[in-house]
Design an enzyme around this catalytic site. Structure first.
Site: not given
Ligand code: BEZ
Length: 212
Positions: A45
């Site tokens: 994200c």
């Molecule tokens: C991420 O944004 O890195 C992420 C968020 C939830 C699960 C896996 C990765």
């Protein structure tokens, strides 16, 4: 019922990192990209929001406002934005909705309980100036989205809304486009496409991009 292409994008009022937002008023006459992510302070994200911020000039050039969403709170968003700015060498200059009560997530069907019961998946909606939904994509939490692809779709929508064309697979701005199959009148085609066209098949007619 889940949203479909052509539906009116639901209006809402919700808190954000930039204050309270009334969605349709906030959009005004712009195009919009509304996208959810699972959580603040997560690696994928962080890169996605950094990318969106770095592409801000490209969004502005197309008359598009971006707005992100997660179920985390405003204070969390504000702290995380500082991290994004530092780690992604950018300045986040669009709001992140704080959808703790899941109001917007539910309106836009962003929680897919068989993937995760409480967090939003990576949903993304392109909304046109008439507030109609023009693109819906959903990615899993583990896969970051390609925001150049979002810009490519916006280019296609803005072109095809104004000319009698569609854009082929892997089309990029400036490439040849196809004349829509329903356009059959030779005189109209000659007038609309003065640069000419090539009929590979009667239903597959390529022409230089008309707005270039
Ligand atoms: C991420 O944004 O890195 C992420 C968020 C939830 C699960 C896996 C990765």
């Amino acid at each position: 019922m889940a949203l479909r292409l052509g539906d009116l994008a639901p209006d809402f009022e919700q808190d954000s990192s930039e204050g309270r937002i009334r969605f349709h008023d906030w959009l005004g006459d712009s195009w919009g990209v509304l996208f959810s992510h699972p959580a603040d302070y997560t690696p994928v994200c962080t890169t996605e929001l950094g990318l969106t911020a770095r592409l801000q000039d490209e969004f502005v050039r197309r008359g598009v406002k971006a707005i992100a969403l997660s179920v985390d709170g405003v204070e969390s968003h504000k702290g995380w934005i500082q991290d994004i700015n530092e780690t992604q060498s950018t300045t986040v200059n669009f709001p992140i909705l704080a959808d703790g009560d899941r109001k917007v997530s539910q309106l836009y069907d962003m929680i897919h309980p068989n993937a995760n019961e409480t967090l939003t998946v990576r949903s993304l909606f392109i909304i046109d100036p008439k507030k109609r939904v023009r693109l819906i994509i959903t990615y899993p939490a583990s896969t970051g989205r390609n925001f150049h692809e979002i810009l490519r779709v916006i280019d296609s929508l803005q072109l095809t809304d104004n000319h009698s064309v569609a854009t082929p697979g892997n089309w990029q701005d400036g490439d040849d486009v196809v004349i829509i199959p329903s356009l059959k009148d030779e005189a109209v085609i000659r007038e609309k496409f003065p640069k000419g066209y090539k009929a590979v098949r009667p239903y597959l007619r390529l022409t230089p991009q008309p707005n270039k």
